[in-house]
Design a protein around this motif. Structure first.
Motif, PDB file in Angstrom:
ATOM      1  N   VAL A   1       0.898  -1.214   0.047  1.00 26.11           N
ATOM      2  CA  VAL A   1       0.052  -0.098  -0.017  1.00 26.11           C
ATOM      3  C   VAL A   1       0.907   0.948   0.152  1.00 26.11           C
ATOM      4  CG1 VAL A   1      -1.637   1.288   1.389  1.00 26.11           C
ATOM      5  CG2 VAL A   1      -1.688  -1.233   1.404  1.00 26.11           C
ATOM      6  N   PRO A   2       0.664   2.258  -0.819  1.00 21.59           N
ATOM      7  CA  PRO A   2       1.357   3.509  -0.914  1.00 21.59           C
ATOM      8  C   PRO A   2       1.246   4.196   0.376  1.00 21.59           C
ATOM      9  CG  PRO A   2      -0.381   4.031  -2.313  1.00 21.59           C
ATOM     10  CD  PRO A   2      -0.479   2.351  -2.002  1.00 21.59           C
ATOM     11  N   LEU A   3       2.273   4.891   0.740  1.00 23.71           N
ATOM     12  CA  LEU A   3       2.110   5.735   2.087  1.00 23.71           C
ATOM     13  C   LEU A   3       0.874   6.814   2.024  1.00 23.71           C
ATOM     14  CD1 LEU A   3       3.197   6.488   4.894  1.00 23.71           C
ATOM     15  CD2 LEU A   3       4.895   7.973   3.740  1.00 23.71           C
ATOM     16  N   VAL A   4       1.027   7.706   0.769  1.00 23.17           N
ATOM     17  CA  VAL A   4       0.127   8.397   0.701  1.00 23.17           C
ATOM     18  C   VAL A   4      -0.572   8.364  -1.041  1.00 23.17           C
ATOM     19  CG1 VAL A   4      -0.230  10.992   0.127  1.00 23.17           C
ATOM     20  CG2 VAL A   4       1.464  10.353   1.622  1.00 23.17           C
ATOM     21  N   ASP A   5      -1.916   8.130  -0.654  1.00 15.97           N
ATOM     22  CA  ASP A   5      -2.775   7.817  -1.915  1.00 15.97           C
ATOM     23  C   ASP A   5      -3.888   8.895  -2.285  1.00 15.97           C
ATOM     24  OD1 ASP A   5      -3.731   6.573  -4.154  1.00 15.97           O
ATOM     25  OD2 ASP A   5      -4.477   4.742  -2.993  1.00 15.97           O
ATOM     26  N   ILE A   6      -3.619   9.687  -3.142  1.00 22.42           N
ATOM     27  CA  ILE A   6      -4.462  10.902  -3.509  1.00 22.42           C
ATOM     28  C   ILE A   6      -5.014  10.304  -4.569  1.00 22.42           C
ATOM     29  CG2 ILE A   6      -4.498  13.307  -4.276  1.00 22.42           C
ATOM     30  CD1 ILE A   6      -1.707  13.649  -3.210  1.00 22.42           C
ATOM     31  N   ARG A   7      -6.712  10.339  -4.334  1.00 21.97           N
ATOM     32  CA  ARG A   7      -7.494   9.686  -5.307  1.00 21.97           C
ATOM     33  C   ARG A   7      -8.528  10.577  -6.095  1.00 21.97           C
ATOM     34  NH1 ARG A   7      -9.314   4.182  -2.170  1.00 21.97           N
ATOM     35  NH2 ARG A   7      -6.825   3.503  -1.607  1.00 21.97           N
ATOM     36  N   SER A   8      -8.331  11.079  -7.161  1.00 17.53           N
ATOM     37  CA  SER A   8      -9.232  11.800  -8.102  1.00 17.53           C
ATOM     38  C   SER A   8      -9.676  13.092  -7.302  1.00 17.53           C
ATOM     39  CB  SER A   8     -10.565  11.108  -8.436  1.00 17.53           C
ATOM     40  OG  SER A   8     -10.264   9.850  -9.006  1.00 17.53           O
ATOM     41  N   VAL A   9      -8.561  13.916  -6.877  1.00 15.85           N
ATOM     42  CA  VAL A   9      -8.952  14.937  -6.038  1.00 15.85           C
ATOM     43  C   VAL A   9      -8.989  16.323  -7.013  1.00 15.85           C
ATOM     44  CG1 VAL A   9      -7.788  16.843  -4.534  1.00 15.85           C
ATOM     45  CG2 VAL A   9      -7.872  14.440  -3.981  1.00 15.85           C
ATOM     46  N   SER A  10     -10.237  17.015  -6.846  1.00 16.46           N
ATOM     47  CA  SER A  10     -10.496  18.198  -7.347  1.00 16.46           C
ATOM     48  C   SER A  10     -10.789  19.404  -6.366  1.00 16.46           C
ATOM     49  CB  SER A  10     -11.446  18.146  -8.355  1.00 16.46           C
ATOM     50  OG  SER A  10     -11.375  17.115  -9.351  1.00 16.46           O
ATOM     51  N   HIS A  11     -10.352  20.513  -6.529  1.00 11.45           N
ATOM     52  CA  HIS A  11     -10.754  21.616  -5.569  1.00 11.45           C
ATOM     53  C   HIS A  11     -11.204  22.797  -6.404  1.00 11.45           C
ATOM     54  CE1 HIS A  11     -11.108  23.354  -1.741  1.00 11.45           C
ATOM     55  NE2 HIS A  11     -10.435  24.342  -1.883  1.00 11.45           N
ATOM     56  N   ARG A  12     -11.953  23.633  -5.693  1.00  7.17           N
ATOM     57  CA  ARG A  12     -12.365  24.841  -6.304  1.00  7.17           C
ATOM     58  C   ARG A  12     -12.464  25.900  -5.119  1.00  7.17           C
ATOM     59  NH1 ARG A  12     -15.365  21.110  -8.552  1.00  7.17           N
ATOM     60  NH2 ARG A  12     -16.979  21.187  -6.897  1.00  7.17           N
ATOM     61  N   PHE A  13     -12.097  27.254  -5.714  1.00  9.83           N
ATOM     62  CA  PHE A  13     -12.040  28.294  -4.593  1.00  9.83           C
ATOM     63  C   PHE A  13     -13.297  29.097  -5.443  1.00  9.83           C
ATOM     64  CE2 PHE A  13      -7.710  27.390  -3.603  1.00  9.83           C
ATOM     65  CZ  PHE A  13      -7.903  27.100  -2.168  1.00  9.83           C
ATOM     66  N   GLY A  14     -14.395  29.104  -4.843  1.00  9.99           N
ATOM     67  CA  GLY A  14     -15.768  29.728  -5.648  1.00  9.99           C
ATOM     68  C   GLY A  14     -15.713  29.015  -6.908  1.00  9.99           C
ATOM     69  N   GLN A  15     -16.099  29.759  -8.106  1.00 13.69           N
ATOM     70  CA  GLN A  15     -15.752  29.119  -9.356  1.00 13.69           C
ATOM     71  C   GLN A  15     -14.391  28.703  -9.859  1.00 13.69           C
ATOM     72  OE1 GLN A  15     -18.807  28.515 -10.881  1.00 13.69           O
ATOM     73  NE2 GLN A  15     -19.681  29.241  -8.720  1.00 13.69           N
ATOM     74  N   LEU A  16     -13.524  28.951  -9.361  1.00 11.03           N
ATOM     75  CA  LEU A  16     -12.330  28.729  -9.816  1.00 11.03           C
ATOM     76  C   LEU A  16     -11.610  27.375  -9.439  1.00 11.03           C
ATOM     77  CD1 LEU A  16      -9.476  29.926 -11.334  1.00 11.03           C
ATOM     78  CD2 LEU A  16      -8.777  30.409  -8.932  1.00 11.03           C
ATOM     79  N   ALA A  17     -11.400  26.431 -10.606  1.00  6.77           N
ATOM     80  CA  ALA A  17     -11.007  25.175 -10.410  1.00  6.77           C
ATOM     81  C   ALA A  17      -9.520  25.392 -10.389  1.00  6.77           C
ATOM     82  CB  ALA A  17     -11.350  24.170 -11.424  1.00  6.77           C
TER      83      ALA A  17
END
Length: 356
Positions: free
Chosen positions: A3-19
């Motif tokens: 198992v990887p130490l860190v596994d980031i899966r399909s992460v998206s983030h928006r600040f307001g309307q800004l992706a």
């Protein structure tokens, strides 16, 4: 499969309307030194903040040691962060600063002091225990911040442009020290920077980001010598870029039509595909080279002496929009205004499909 130490899966983030992050997936292995590299606005600092628990992603999950940490607050997750401004408490001694995290964990005073001294010795500041932060240089304060982060033995150490406030000589010295410390402690480091040289000096895992996405990732040698995209080729070091279209591919050799003529090089690409040919400065030869691909003549527009080599800019006499970037030997007699032949070995030309 581990198992990887860190596994980031399909992460998206928006600040307001800004992706700012767009469907990012990334795995970090134990003991690795990972660099998140990219220009301002690429999303690298937001991704680090999500890993540290300071930002909750709009979508996706973050697992550390196999545990879902997506909504876990910073104090609860097995990470610590070293900030660019060090964030030391000016009224506390260096020893007090280093032991602060242990104090928050309820560790007794004698144990705190002993472990703080060990951490300071690790970063070469054993004698600074009783000093105040203002008595230290910038590089020493950076090491104190590093000791404070390491003393609580995190699974992952996050570094947010930690060397950005230092001068060039001290930055290079700290790069060597950071790498040596990381190897000694074995903790996974994830380090944000926009400095390509810093990335190549430190990383064993380089992640190139652009416009909220991962453009390329892998060992720095591979990312530099065989970048996956045009952006990666131009951001992870300099490149001369030739745009072209594949005329035909025969027996693994692609014939690419460019503004300076046909270029033949290894690569299995569909005829009609738009491509880019990237050439690193050290692979461009000013003059003829036996067995090399001729790239026509160019007029030298600038020569900059940089110690071990001369950085030469030259404009193609066939296509005025094409500028060559070459590293010539320091002893080269090339001067501004000279007209020179330009060539490169076919194996040193990087064929990038789907030009971006």
């Amino acid at each position: 499969m581990s198992v990887p130490l860190v596994d980031i899966r399909s992460v998206s983030h928006r600040f307001g309307q800004l992706a700012v992050l767009k469907n990012v997936s990334l795995q970090i292995e134990p003991g690795s030194y990972t660099i998140l590299l990219g220009p301002s606005g690429s999303g690298k600092t937001t991704l680090l903040s999500i890993l540290g628990g300071f930002v909750t992603p709009s979508e996706g999950k973050v697992f550390i040691r196999g545990e879902d940490c997506t909504a876990m607050p910073p104090a609860k997750r097995p990470t610590t962060t070293v900030f660019q401004d060090y964030a030391l408490f000016p009224h506390m001694s260096v020893g007090g600063n280093v032991g602060f995290g242990l104090r928050m964990q309820g560790v007794d005073g004698a144990t705190r002091a002993a472990r703080a001294r060990e951490a300071l010795a690790l970063v070469g500041l054993a004698s600074a225990f009783d000093k105040k932060p203002h008595q230290l240089s910038g590089g020493q304060r950076q090491r104190v911040a590093l000791a404070r982060a390491l003393v609580i033995e995190p699974a992952v150490l996050l570094l947010d442009e930690p060397l950005g406030a230092l001068d060039l000589k001290l930055r290079r010295q700290m790069q060597d020290e950071l790498k040596a410390i990381q190897k000694r402690v074995g903790t996974a480091f994830i380090h944000v920077t926009h400095d390509q040289e810093e990335a190549m000096a430190l990383a064993d895992h380089c992640v190139v980001m652009n416009d909220g996405r991962i453009e390329d990732e892998g060992p720095p040698e591979r990312v530099y010598h065989r970048p996956a995209t045009r952006f990666s080729a131009t951001f992870m070091g300099e490149s001369t870029i030739l745009a072209g279209t594949v005329a035909e591919t025969t027996n693994g050799i692609a014939t690419v039509a460019t503004s300076i003529g046909l270029v033949l090089l290894p690569g299995a690409v569909q005829p009609g595909a738009n491509v880019a040919l990237a050439i690193r400065p050290e692979h461009l030869v000013l003059g003829t080279n036996e067995g090399a691909v001729g790239l026509g003549t160019a007029e030298v527009s600038d020569v900059v002496f940089q110690g071990s080599f001369k950085r030469v800019l030259a404009t193609s006499t066939i296509d005025a929009a094409l500028q060559f970037i070459a590293k010539a030997p320091a002893s080269a007699t090339v001067q501004t205004g000279d007209t020179v032949m330009v060539s490169c070995k076919a194996d040193d030309m990087i064929l990038l499909a789907n030009e971006r």
